[in-house]
Design a protein around this motif. Structure first.
Motif, PDB file in Angstrom:
ATOM      1  N   MET A  12     -17.343  61.573  11.395  1.00  0.00           N
ATOM      2  CA  MET A  12     -18.701  61.852  11.017  1.00  0.00           C
ATOM      3  C   MET A  12     -18.680  62.696   9.754  1.00  0.00           C
ATOM      4  SD  MET A  12     -20.523  62.676  14.645  1.00  0.00           S
ATOM      5  CE  MET A  12     -22.131  62.125  14.177  1.00  0.00           C
ATOM      6  N   VAL A  13     -19.720  62.552   8.951  1.00  0.00           N
ATOM      7  CA  VAL A  13     -19.845  63.298   7.709  1.00  0.00           C
ATOM      8  C   VAL A  13     -21.076  64.175   7.798  1.00  0.00           C
ATOM      9  CG1 VAL A  13     -20.148  63.114   5.213  1.00  0.00           C
ATOM     10  CG2 VAL A  13     -18.756  61.433   6.413  1.00  0.00           C
ATOM     11  N   VAL A  14     -20.944  65.408   7.311  1.00  0.00           N
ATOM     12  CA  VAL A  14     -22.058  66.346   7.339  1.00  0.00           C
ATOM     13  C   VAL A  14     -22.222  66.966   5.958  1.00  0.00           C
ATOM     14  CG1 VAL A  14     -20.645  68.301   8.114  1.00  0.00           C
ATOM     15  CG2 VAL A  14     -23.087  68.278   8.624  1.00  0.00           C
ATOM     16  N   ASN A  15     -23.474  67.238   5.595  1.00  0.00           N
ATOM     17  CA  ASN A  15     -23.796  67.863   4.316  1.00  0.00           C
ATOM     18  C   ASN A  15     -23.490  69.359   4.377  1.00  0.00           C
ATOM     19  OD1 ASN A  15     -24.848  68.585   1.845  1.00  0.00           O
ATOM     20  ND2 ASN A  15     -26.972  68.378   2.482  1.00  0.00           N
ATOM     21  N   LEU A  16     -22.725  69.849   3.404  1.00  0.00           N
ATOM     22  CA  LEU A  16     -22.363  71.270   3.358  1.00  0.00           C
ATOM     23  C   LEU A  16     -23.226  72.073   2.388  1.00  0.00           C
ATOM     24  CD1 LEU A  16     -18.479  70.920   3.386  1.00  0.00           C
ATOM     25  CD2 LEU A  16     -20.011  71.382   5.307  1.00  0.00           C
ATOM     26  N   GLY A  17     -24.228  71.466   1.823  1.00  0.00           N
ATOM     27  CA  GLY A  17     -25.133  72.194   0.954  1.00  0.00           C
ATOM     28  C   GLY A  17     -25.068  71.662  -0.471  1.00  0.00           C
ATOM     29  N   PRO A  18     -25.851  72.215  -1.352  1.00  0.00           N
ATOM     30  CA  PRO A  18     -26.641  73.419  -1.166  1.00  0.00           C
ATOM     31  C   PRO A  18     -27.860  73.149  -0.299  1.00  0.00           C
ATOM     32  CG  PRO A  18     -27.084  72.517  -3.324  1.00  0.00           C
ATOM     33  CD  PRO A  18     -26.004  71.670  -2.702  1.00  0.00           C
ATOM     34  N   GLY A  19     -28.404  74.216   0.205  1.00  0.00           N
ATOM     35  CA  GLY A  19     -29.577  74.155   1.056  1.00  0.00           C
ATOM     36  C   GLY A  19     -29.748  75.465   1.779  1.00  0.00           C
ATOM     37  N   SER A  20     -30.762  75.505   2.606  1.00  0.00           N
ATOM     38  CA  SER A  20     -30.995  76.750   3.335  1.00  0.00           C
ATOM     39  C   SER A  20     -29.890  76.951   4.379  1.00  0.00           C
ATOM     40  CB  SER A  20     -32.359  76.730   4.021  1.00  0.00           C
ATOM     41  OG  SER A  20     -32.339  75.883   5.138  1.00  0.00           O
ATOM     42  N   PHE A  21     -29.539  78.195   4.596  1.00  0.00           N
ATOM     43  CA  PHE A  21     -28.471  78.530   5.533  1.00  0.00           C
ATOM     44  C   PHE A  21     -28.762  77.957   6.918  1.00  0.00           C
ATOM     45  CE2 PHE A  21     -26.743  81.456   8.756  1.00  0.00           C
ATOM     46  CZ  PHE A  21     -25.396  81.295   8.501  1.00  0.00           C
TER      47      PHE A  21
END
Length: 90
Positions: A1-10
């Motif tokens: 699975m792939v997950v977004n590590l940011g940028p974005g809100s914590f």
């Protein structure tokens, strides 16, 4: 699975990581993390000119990162106001 590590809100990033971990661990599925800019720039690899990616941050702010035409980062991910980003890119 792939997950977004940011940028974005914590909180959003933490929630996404927890959700992927909860889905992947019971089945022993590996987890891979990618930053949003890498994902955003991928379709434009091979462009003729350098690539600048923007992602909306908080009110009147954006996350910005520049890449070579081959998709290699040439700057850090930066958070700046719209006016600052516009001045930098001119």
């Amino acid at each position: 699975m792939v997950v977004n590590l940011g940028p974005g809100s914590f909180t959003s990033i933490r929630l996404g990581l927890a959700a992927v971990q909860g889905l992947a661990l019971p089945f022993g599925t590996p987890i891979y993390g990618l930053d949003a800019f890498t994902q955003l720039v991928a379709p434009f690899k091979g462009a003729v000119q350098p690539i600048t990616a923007w992602i909306k941050a908080k009110e009147q702010e954006v996350y910005v990162q520049t890449f070579t035409p081959a998709g290699v980062p040439t700057s850090e991910m930066l958070c700046m106001t719209l006016d600052e980003a516009h001045a930098v890119l001119q």
